[in-house]
Scaffold this active site. Structure first.
Site, PDB file in Angstrom:
ATOM      1  CD  GLN A 157      -2.627   1.159   2.447  1.00 46.30           C
ATOM      2  OE1 GLN A 157      -2.215   1.461   3.496  1.00 46.30           O
ATOM      3  NE2 GLN A 157      -4.037   0.872   2.213  1.00 46.30           N
ATOM      4  N   GLY A 196      -6.194   5.888  -0.590  1.00 42.85           N
ATOM      5  CA  GLY A 196      -6.963   7.295  -0.763  1.00 42.85           C
ATOM      6  C   GLY A 196      -8.163   7.137   0.487  1.00 42.85           C
ATOM      7  CG  ASN A 256      -8.269   4.794   6.807  1.00 37.74           C
ATOM      8  OD1 ASN A 256      -9.338   4.623   6.323  1.00 37.74           O
ATOM      9  ND2 ASN A 256      -7.627   3.917   7.231  1.00 37.74           N
ATOM     10  CE1 TYR A 281      -2.841   8.988   7.609  1.00 35.82           C
ATOM     11  CE2 TYR A 281      -3.795   6.867   6.777  1.00 35.82           C
ATOM     12  CZ  TYR A 281      -3.295   7.707   7.773  1.00 35.82           C
ATOM     13  OH  TYR A 281      -3.126   7.046   9.013  1.00 35.82           O
TER      14      TYR A 281
END
Length: 364
Positions: free
Chosen positions: A100, A168, A170, A172
């Site tokens: 990730q 893309g 949580n 961020y």
């Protein structure tokens, strides 16, 4: 109904042996500079057997995108040897290895960045007690970050991973650009949905260009997103449905929804007649595979998720029950550990910080 033991082939040509995926979770096991440690490699290897794929915890694509100490990095070529070892350890157990990739944006601290001020789409602090006000990225910095995602993808390919997942979700950086709370820009990267999506669009183009140039075997690209925000203004479920329409038109291999419960219902009263997972799956109309997640612990949970998703991500359960997937596959359901959250921490390996366990519980 789809069986979790059935294999699945993605658009890119990558095939996984079953529908079970380890959800990306923060472990803070990397060295101070983001290099993979042997403890980290062993942690993933211990959980890979019986899974179709493992998605690693977030790896930063730039030093400015580091979110916390002990975070995995894929920002420089000197990370390649240990990244290669990590991918190989996962694959040796029969699972595909997906890394990730992300940039924390405003969800970090100057102390983590060696005194540098965090950056984001705009100079707006997150709504959390310890939030620091970020600096709005310049256009040149945006372009450099777009390139950095492509370079991170190149490194993932060269390290032997089977794919990357763009984080893309949580809150961020990718989400920060799409959110009207964190993005108050008045240039080509802010304002309308289309303009707030531009950064995501350019990052995807950079990643796909790297795959086209460097991958000599099937290599997948996934995208993780959070379906709604609590902030006002913020991302609402209609915004997410619009975003899914954009993502359906790309070469993505899957979408991964970030939820703390797979049966969670949207806060939007226009979409509260069934679960978020069901709405998203219906909206994708089979054009883009969906990974469902959120509190999966039992065979029944897996089957419930597969009613509204092509694949199932498992997080917290695998932290304290590393052989969970093997138990499920062999019918040893009685041996599966089932403990409440407060008790579960007793079973987490000593080299797994509780930050990881909490993150698995409180996905947005």
């Amino acid at each position: 109904m789809t069986q979790f033991s059935n294999p699945f082939t993605f658009k890119s040509g990558v095939t996984i042996t079953n529908r079970l995926v380890m959800s990306p979770m923060t472990t803070q096991q990397s060295f101070y500079n983001g290099t993979v440690t042997q403890d980290e490699i062993q942690y993933y290897a211990d959980r890979a057997k019986g899974l179709g794929a493992i998605i690693t915890g977030a790896a930063n694509v730039q030093a400015q995108g580091k979110g916390w100490p002990g975070e995995l990095s894929i920002a420089t070529d000197d990370m390649l040897p240990q990244l290669h070892a990590l991918a190989g350890a996962i694959q040796a157990q029969g699972a595909k290895a997906i890394v990730q990739i992300f940039h924390a944006g405003r969800m970090t601290h100057a102390a983590t960045l060696m005194g540098e001020q965090p950056v984001s789409a705009s100079a707006v602090a997150a709504l959390r007690p310890d939030a620091e006000t970020p600096r709005a990225m310049t256009t040149d910095e945006i372009h450099d970050t777009v390139i950095a995602f492509g370079e991170a993808t190149r490194r993932a390919i060269q390290a032997g991973f089977d794919g990357v997942e763009l984080h893309g979700a949580n809150t961020y950086l990718l989400q920060q650009f799409f959110s009207p709370h964190s993005n108050r820009r008045e240039d080509d990267y802010g304002g309308s949905r289309e303009k707030r999506y531009r950064f995501i669009k350019e990052v995807l183009a950079s990643v796909f260009a790297a795959v086209e140039k460097y991958a000599d075997h099937p290599f997948l690209v996934g995208y993780r997103l959070s379906p709604e925000e609590f902030e006002t203004p913020g991302i609402r479920f209609d915004d997410t449905l619009w975003l899914l329409d954009q993502l359906k038109a790309t070469n993505l291999d899957y979408v991964h929804i970030s939820l703390n419960a797979y049966d969670r219902v949207a806060r939007d009263d226009q979409h509260d007649q069934k679960s978020i997972l069901a709405y998203v799956h219906d909206h994708l109309t089979g054009q883009l595979p969906l990974i469902g997640v959120g509190g999966v612990r039992t065979r029944q949970d897996v089957n419930h998720v597969l009613q509204n998703a092509e694949l199932v991500a498992v997080g917290q359960q695998l932290l304290y029950d590393p052989s969970w997937a093997v138990k499920l596959a062999t019918g040893a359901d009685d041996a599966i550990l089932q403990v409440p959250f407060k008790e579960a921490v007793k079973f987490v390996p000593l080299n797994t910080p509780l930050h990881d366990f909490a993150a698995a519980r409180f996905q947005h």
